[in-house]
Scaffold this active site. Structure first.
Site, PDB file in Angstrom:
ATOM      1  N   GLU A  73     114.033  92.474  49.444  1.00  0.00           N
ATOM      2  CA  GLU A  73     114.626  92.332  50.775  1.00  0.00           C
ATOM      3  C   GLU A  73     115.742  91.294  50.847  1.00  0.00           C
ATOM      4  OE1 GLU A  73     111.678  91.883  53.844  1.00  0.00           O
ATOM      5  OE2 GLU A  73     110.940  93.922  53.566  1.00  0.00           O
TER       6      GLU A  73
ATOM      7  N   GLU B 286     107.032  98.726  49.900  1.00  0.00           N
ATOM      8  CA  GLU B 286     106.129  98.077  50.865  1.00  0.00           C
ATOM      9  C   GLU B 286     106.024  98.942  52.108  1.00  0.00           C
ATOM     10  OE1 GLU B 286     106.949  94.046  52.078  1.00  0.00           O
ATOM     11  OE2 GLU B 286     107.501  93.454  50.042  1.00  0.00           O
TER      12      GLU B 286
HETATM   13  C1  NOJ Z   1     108.303  92.206  53.804  1.00  0.00           C
HETATM   14  C2  NOJ Z   1     108.264  91.058  52.845  1.00  0.00           C
HETATM   15  O1  NOJ Z   1     108.745  91.486  51.615  1.00  0.00           O
HETATM   16  C3  NOJ Z   1     106.869  90.468  52.714  1.00  0.00           C
HETATM   17  O2  NOJ Z   1     106.986  89.274  51.999  1.00  0.00           O
HETATM   18  C4  NOJ Z   1     106.248  90.291  54.067  1.00  0.00           C
HETATM   19  O3  NOJ Z   1     105.016  89.645  54.009  1.00  0.00           O
HETATM   20  C5  NOJ Z   1     106.101  91.662  54.711  1.00  0.00           C
HETATM   21  N1  NOJ Z   1     107.408  92.212  54.895  1.00  0.00           N
HETATM   22  C6  NOJ Z   1     105.417  91.641  56.074  1.00  0.00           C
HETATM   23  O4  NOJ Z   1     106.216  90.981  56.985  1.00  0.00           O
END
Ligand code: NOJ
Length: 453
Positions: A163, A355
Site C-alpha cells: 500500500e 488483503e
Molecule cells: C491494510 C494494511 O496493509 C494493513 O496493515 C491494515 O492493518 C489493514 N489495511 C486494515 O486496515
C-alpha cells in the site's frame, strides 16, 4: 466453489503489527517505534512493542495456520530488523528469525509470500530525509538484495511495497501515520516517485537471483468504483472512473496502480498536478516500470457509481442505514468481483487479493469461544463475488484474508480486531474464532457458499 487448482488460500500479517520484540536481538528503530511514543499519535498510547509477540511465538502461530488449513501465508520482513541502520551492518539474528519462520511454514506445507516493506521504515534513514531523499531507492535496493540472497531459494512469491498509497499519504501528507509528516503536494509526489523507484530496484534485485519460478509484484490498496447497476452505461462509467483522475486525488488508482505497472505517469497526473509532478531523471521510468508477474490488490472499500442524468459520473451515497463494519467501513462485497476484473482487463496480469477483511466487535464469549458471524458472512459474500470473477475469466491466483490474527491496527492501536484468530493481549492466548474454522472448511472444499456457518 469454482476456485482453480493451486489457488493460494492464505491469511496476511505485517511485521510491526504482530512481531513485538521491538528492541530485541539487535533490531534497529523504525519510524513506527518512534511515532508510537508521540503523545496522542496512537489510540490509548498503544504501541507495537509487544504486539502479538509473534517473534517468540511464531511456531505456535504456524501451527494455528496449519490447524485452519491455510496453504499460503503473507507476512512482511522488518527492514530495521535486518539492517538496523537501514544500510550497512547486517543483523544476523534478524535474518535468522525469518529463515526459521519460512522453514517452519514450508515444513507445514504453507507457501510463504513475503512483503519487503510494510511501513516500518528505518528511523535512521528517515533522519536523512526518508522517502524524500532520492537515495531511498538505493537504500531499499540494498536491503532487498540482502533479503533476496538469503531467502530467495525458499520464497517464490514476493511483494515489494504494501500500500504505497497509504504509507505515502497517511505518513507524509495527513500525518496520521508514521513518520507523521505533513508535506506539500510536490514533496508527497516526490516521496511517491522515490518509493516507485525503490519498488523497481527491488524487483531487479529479486530477478538478479535468476530463479525462473520467482514471482514479483506490488500491492497497492485498490479503491474500487463499482457500477451501481449492471447496466452497460454504469459499468462503463465505473471502469473509466477507476483509472482516471479528474481532480487532485492523491489516492487515485491512476497514480498507484498505473505508474508501477505501466512505467508511465498517466496524462491525468501531469494535467492535474502540473508543476507539482516529481522531478524525473533519465532512466527513472524504466526502473519504475520493471515487468511484474502479478498485481496484488488490498481490497476493503469501494464506491457505487453510475452514469448521472447529464451523462456525468456520479458517486452514489451510502443511503440510510448502510451495513457497516466495526471500523464503520461500508460492506460492499462486489468490490471482489469488479476490482480484480477491472485490473485484469486493463493490465493483463494475474491478480492476487493480497488483503481483504474487516474489523469486528469480537470477544471471548461465556462458553470460552469467539463467535464472529459477521466475519463468516463477510468472507462468504466476498468469496462468492471473487468466484464469479474467476468463473467469467479473471485470472485470480490467490486470496489472503486480513488478518491471520488480531493485531496492532496502526493509529487505532488494538481497538480494531481483524483476525481469524482472537488474541488476548494481556495473556497472549490465541483462540480460533468461528470464522477461522469456517474459512478452513471453505479451503477444504467442504463448504458451499450459501452463507450457512
Ligand atoms: C491494510 C494494511 O496493509 C494493513 O496493515 C491494515 O492493518 C489493514 N489495511 C486494515 O486496515
Amino acid at each position: 466453489m469454482g476456485f482453480p487448482e493451486g489457488f493460494v488460500w492464505g491469511a496476511a500479517t505485517a511485521a510491526y503489527q504482530i512481531e513485538g520484540a521491538a528492541r530485541e536481538d539487535g533490531k534497529g528503530l523504525s519510524v513506527w517505534d518512534v511515532f508510537c511514543q508521540k503523545p496522542g499519535a496512537v489510540w490509548q498510547g498503544n504501541t507495537g512493542d509487544i504486539a502479538c509477540d509473534h517473534y517468540h511465538r511464531y511456531k505456535e502461530d504456524v501451527a494455528l495456520m496449519k490447524e485452519i488449513g491455510l496453504n499460503g501465508y503473507r507476512f512482511s520482513i522488518s527492514w530495521p530488523r535486518i539492517l538496523p541502520s537501514g544500510t550497512g551492518n547486517l543483523n544476523e539474528k534478524g535474518l535468522s528469525f525469518y529463515e526459521r519462520l519460512v522453514d517452519e511454514l514450508l515444513a507445514a506445507g504453507i507457501q510463504p509470500c513475503a512483503t519487503l516493506f510494510h511501513w516500518d521504515f528505518p528511523y535512521e534513514l528517515f533522519l536523512l530525509g526518508g522517502w524524500l531523499n532520492r537515495d531511498s531507492a538505493d537504500w531499499f535496493a540494498g536491503y532487498a538484495d540482502v533479503v533476496a540472497r538469503r531467502l530467495g531459494d525458499r520464497i517464490k512469491l514476493w511483494i515489494t511495497l504494501n500500500e504505497p498509497n497509504v504509507f505515502i499519504n497517511l505518513g507524509h501528507l495527513s500525518g496520521r501515520h508514521a513518520p507523521g509528516m505533513k508535506y506539500q503536494t510536490a514533496q508527497v509526489l516526490q516521496c511517491a516517485h522515490n518509493a516507485f523507484r525503490a519498488h523497481g530496484k527491488a524487483v531487479q534485485a529479486l530477478r538478479a537471483l535468476g530463479a525462473r519460478d520467482l514471482q514479483a509484484g506490488i500491492a497497492p490498496n485498490l479503491f474500487v468504483c463499482v457500477p451501481g447497476t449492471e447496466d452497460p452505461a454504469d459499468v462503463e462509467v465505473a471502469r473509466a472512473m477507476n483509472f482516471a483522475m479528474t481532480e487532485k486525488n492523491m489516492h487515485s488508482n491512476a497514480i498507484w496502480f498505473e505508474t508501477p505497472i505501466t512505467g508511465r505517469y498517466s496524462e491525468d497526473c501531469f494535467r492535474v498536478f502540473g508543476p507539482d509532478m516529481p522531478h524525473i531523471i533519465e532512466g527513472d521510468m524504466e526502473t519504475i516500470g520493471q515487468p511484474l508477474d502479478f498485481v496484488g490488490a488490498n481490497q476493503y472499500f469501494g464506491h457505487r457509481v453510475r452514469r448521472g442524468a447529464n451523462g456525468h459520473p456520479e458517486i452514489l451515497s451510502w443511503g440510510t442505514g448502510p451495513d457497516l463494519t466495526a471500523f464503520k467501513w461500508l460492506l460492499l462485497p462486489e468490490i471482489l468481483y469488479w476490482g480484480p476484473k477491472f485490473l485484469y482487463e486493463r493490465y493483463k496480469l494475474p491478480v492476487y487479493i493480497t488483503e481483504n477483511g474487516l474489523s469486528n466487535a469480537d470477544w471471548i464469549a461465556f462458553d470460552g469461544m469467539v463467535h464472529d458471524p459477521q466475519r463468516i458472512d463477510f468472507i462468504t459474500r466476498h468469496l462468492q463475488e471473487l468466484e464469479r470473477a474467476i468463473r467469467e475469466g479473471t485470472d485470480v491466483r490467490g486470496y489472503f484474508h486480513w488478518s491471520l490474527m488480531d493485531n496492532f491496527e496502526w493509529a487505532e492501536g488494538y481497538k480494531e480486531r481483524f483476525g481469524l484468530v482472537h488474541v488476548d493481549f494481556r495473556t497472549q492466548r490465541r483462540i480460533l474464532k468461528d470464522s477461522a474454522r469456517f474459512y478452513g472448511d471453505v479451503i477444504a472444499g467442504g463448504r458451499r457458499m450459501s452463507g450457512q456457518s
